[in-house]
Design a protein around this motif. Structure first.
Motif, PDB file in Angstrom:
ATOM      1  N   VAL A 130       3.803 -11.722  -0.543  1.00 39.33           N
ATOM      2  CA  VAL A 130       3.945 -10.482  -1.053  1.00 39.33           C
ATOM      3  C   VAL A 130       3.365 -10.500   0.841  1.00 39.33           C
ATOM      4  O   VAL A 130       3.823  -9.111   1.506  1.00 39.33           O
ATOM      5  CB  VAL A 130       2.154  -9.866  -1.331  1.00 39.33           C
ATOM      6  N   VAL A 131       2.526 -10.798   1.435  1.00 40.96           N
ATOM      7  CA  VAL A 131       1.897 -10.636   2.751  1.00 40.96           C
ATOM      8  C   VAL A 131       3.742 -10.866   3.463  1.00 40.96           C
ATOM      9  O   VAL A 131       3.200  -9.901   4.966  1.00 40.96           O
ATOM     10  CB  VAL A 131       0.857 -12.238   3.369  1.00 40.96           C
ATOM     11  N   GLN A 132       4.345 -11.286   3.131  1.00 43.49           N
ATOM     12  CA  GLN A 132       5.814 -11.682   4.612  1.00 43.49           C
ATOM     13  C   GLN A 132       6.146 -10.578   4.012  1.00 43.49           C
ATOM     14  O   GLN A 132       7.027  -9.980   5.028  1.00 43.49           O
ATOM     15  CB  GLN A 132       6.261 -12.748   4.136  1.00 43.49           C
ATOM     16  N   ALA A 133       6.486  -9.563   3.008  1.00 41.05           N
ATOM     17  CA  ALA A 133       7.131  -8.727   2.711  1.00 41.05           C
ATOM     18  C   ALA A 133       6.333  -7.658   3.271  1.00 41.05           C
ATOM     19  O   ALA A 133       7.138  -6.697   4.168  1.00 41.05           O
ATOM     20  CB  ALA A 133       7.083  -8.264   1.631  1.00 41.05           C
ATOM     21  N   VAL A 134       4.509  -7.443   3.697  1.00 37.61           N
ATOM     22  CA  VAL A 134       4.590  -6.562   4.497  1.00 37.61           C
ATOM     23  C   VAL A 134       4.781  -6.795   5.730  1.00 37.61           C
ATOM     24  O   VAL A 134       4.924  -5.440   6.638  1.00 37.61           O
ATOM     25  CB  VAL A 134       3.115  -6.437   4.135  1.00 37.61           C
ATOM     26  N   ARG A 135       3.998  -7.783   5.937  1.00 36.72           N
ATOM     27  CA  ARG A 135       5.141  -7.894   7.354  1.00 36.72           C
ATOM     28  C   ARG A 135       6.211  -7.708   7.910  1.00 36.72           C
ATOM     29  O   ARG A 135       6.764  -7.498   9.252  1.00 36.72           O
ATOM     30  CB  ARG A 135       4.355  -9.684   8.321  1.00 36.72           C
ATOM     31  N   ALA A 136       7.491  -7.811   7.296  1.00 38.50           N
ATOM     32  CA  ALA A 136       8.755  -7.258   7.390  1.00 38.50           C
ATOM     33  C   ALA A 136       8.596  -5.957   8.164  1.00 38.50           C
ATOM     34  O   ALA A 136       9.364  -5.617   8.540  1.00 38.50           O
ATOM     35  CB  ALA A 136       9.761  -8.439   6.698  1.00 38.50           C
ATOM     36  N   VAL A 137       7.981  -5.148   6.897  1.00 42.46           N
ATOM     37  CA  VAL A 137       8.034  -4.185   6.702  1.00 42.46           C
ATOM     38  C   VAL A 137       7.562  -3.210   8.001  1.00 42.46           C
ATOM     39  O   VAL A 137       7.975  -2.462   8.480  1.00 42.46           O
ATOM     40  CB  VAL A 137       7.454  -3.111   5.598  1.00 42.46           C
ATOM     41  N   ASN A 138       6.174  -3.661   8.044  1.00 45.88           N
ATOM     42  CA  ASN A 138       6.041  -3.595   9.258  1.00 45.88           C
ATOM     43  C   ASN A 138       6.410  -3.590  10.570  1.00 45.88           C
ATOM     44  O   ASN A 138       6.915  -2.692  11.609  1.00 45.88           O
ATOM     45  CB  ASN A 138       3.865  -4.587   9.187  1.00 45.88           C
ATOM     46  N   ALA A 139       7.049  -4.969  10.773  1.00 45.42           N
ATOM     47  CA  ALA A 139       8.237  -5.260  12.059  1.00 45.42           C
ATOM     48  C   ALA A 139       9.308  -4.287  11.782  1.00 45.42           C
ATOM     49  O   ALA A 139      10.030  -4.272  12.979  1.00 45.42           O
ATOM     50  CB  ALA A 139       8.569  -6.814  12.448  1.00 45.42           C
ATOM     51  N   SER A 140       9.863  -4.142  11.121  1.00 43.41           N
ATOM     52  CA  SER A 140      11.185  -3.273  11.550  1.00 43.41           C
ATOM     53  C   SER A 140      10.580  -2.116  11.484  1.00 43.41           C
ATOM     54  O   SER A 140      12.020  -1.184  11.960  1.00 43.41           O
ATOM     55  CB  SER A 140      11.684  -2.966   9.450  1.00 43.41           C
ATOM     56  N   GLY A 141      10.000  -1.310  11.176  1.00 47.09           N
ATOM     57  CA  GLY A 141       9.850  -0.324  12.609  1.00 47.09           C
ATOM     58  C   GLY A 141       9.984   1.246  11.776  1.00 47.09           C
ATOM     59  O   GLY A 141       9.715   2.657  11.940  1.00 47.09           O
ATOM     60  N   LYS A 142      10.348   1.272  10.639  1.00 49.45           N
ATOM     61  CA  LYS A 142      10.699   1.993   9.504  1.00 49.45           C
ATOM     62  C   LYS A 142       9.344   3.110   8.900  1.00 49.45           C
ATOM     63  O   LYS A 142      10.048   4.286   8.562  1.00 49.45           O
ATOM     64  CB  LYS A 142      11.307   1.718   7.919  1.00 49.45           C
ATOM     65  N   LEU A 143       8.421   3.013   8.976  1.00 52.98           N
ATOM     66  CA  LEU A 143       7.164   3.132   8.560  1.00 52.98           C
ATOM     67  C   LEU A 143       6.861   4.615   9.833  1.00 52.98           C
ATOM     68  O   LEU A 143       6.171   4.605   9.842  1.00 52.98           O
ATOM     69  CB  LEU A 143       6.264   2.525   8.017  1.00 52.98           C
ATOM     70  N   GLY A 144       7.622   4.331  10.977  1.00 44.03           N
ATOM     71  CA  GLY A 144       6.734   5.341  12.504  1.00 44.03           C
ATOM     72  C   GLY A 144       5.953   4.484  12.605  1.00 44.03           C
ATOM     73  O   GLY A 144       5.339   3.778  13.243  1.00 44.03           O
ATOM     74  N   VAL A 145       4.246   5.507  12.296  1.00 41.84           N
ATOM     75  CA  VAL A 145       3.198   5.013  13.178  1.00 41.84           C
ATOM     76  C   VAL A 145       2.515   4.719  12.392  1.00 41.84           C
ATOM     77  O   VAL A 145       1.101   4.234  12.454  1.00 41.84           O
ATOM     78  CB  VAL A 145       3.039   6.616  14.018  1.00 41.84           C
ATOM     79  N   ASN A 146       3.127   4.679  10.963  1.00 39.72           N
ATOM     80  CA  ASN A 146       2.202   3.329   9.973  1.00 39.72           C
ATOM     81  C   ASN A 146       2.495   2.293   9.851  1.00 39.72           C
ATOM     82  O   ASN A 146       3.555   1.439   9.920  1.00 39.72           O
ATOM     83  CB  ASN A 146       1.954   4.241   8.526  1.00 39.72           C
ATOM     84  N   ASP A 147       1.249   1.436   8.916  1.00 41.61           N
ATOM     85  CA  ASP A 147       1.692   0.357   9.058  1.00 41.61           C
ATOM     86  C   ASP A 147       0.628   0.361   7.230  1.00 41.61           C
ATOM     87  O   ASP A 147       0.403   0.631   7.349  1.00 41.61           O
ATOM     88  CB  ASP A 147       0.270  -0.363  10.122  1.00 41.61           C
ATOM     89  N   LEU A 148       2.018  -1.289   6.377  1.00 46.67           N
ATOM     90  CA  LEU A 148       0.973  -1.134   4.960  1.00 46.67           C
ATOM     91  C   LEU A 148       0.484  -2.251   5.338  1.00 46.67           C
ATOM     92  O   LEU A 148       0.584  -3.259   6.377  1.00 46.67           O
ATOM     93  CB  LEU A 148       2.144  -2.167   4.534  1.00 46.67           C
ATOM     94  N   THR A 149      -0.332  -1.989   4.968  1.00 51.02           N
ATOM     95  CA  THR A 149      -2.011  -3.418   5.107  1.00 51.02           C
ATOM     96  C   THR A 149      -1.579  -3.966   3.257  1.00 51.02           C
ATOM     97  O   THR A 149      -2.113  -3.890   2.067  1.00 51.02           O
ATOM     98  CB  THR A 149      -3.610  -2.651   5.349  1.00 51.02           C
TER      99      THR A 149
END
Length: 89
Positions: A29-48
């Motif tokens: 799950v942690v790796q998936a969250v990091r991948a999503v955050n690194a993708s930049g697809k969430l704009g100014v948002n991050d998953l935690t």
């Protein structure tokens, strides 16, 4: 990204084999969250990803990186407090 580390099992009665499996799943799950955050697809948002301190349930938040405002949380605070109340009842 906010991550409780190390993440203990939710149920202290879980066997060590199950605990290892849970920890492996948490790492995924942690790796998936990091991948999503690194993708930049969430704009100014991050998953935690974290665990609620009272219920030990996983919590995923969408947080505005600039303002640190929680945009969305799953499960929401009301559900977590209800789970906490049911656990102590």
């Amino acid at each position: 990204m906010k991550i409780d580390s190390p993440i203990p099992p939710i149920d202290p009665n879980i066997s060590s084999l199950n605990s290892i499996q849970i920890q492996a799943e948490n790492r995924q799950v942690v790796q998936a969250v990091r991948a999503v955050n690194a993708s930049g697809k969430l704009g100014v948002n991050d998953l935690t990803f974290s665990l609620d301190r009272y219920t030990r349930r996983p919590v995923v938040k969408l947080v505005n990186r600039q303002t640190n405002e929680v945009v969305e949380q799953i499960p929401n605070e009301q559900v977590l407090r209800l789970a906490q109340d049911l656990k102590t009842a």
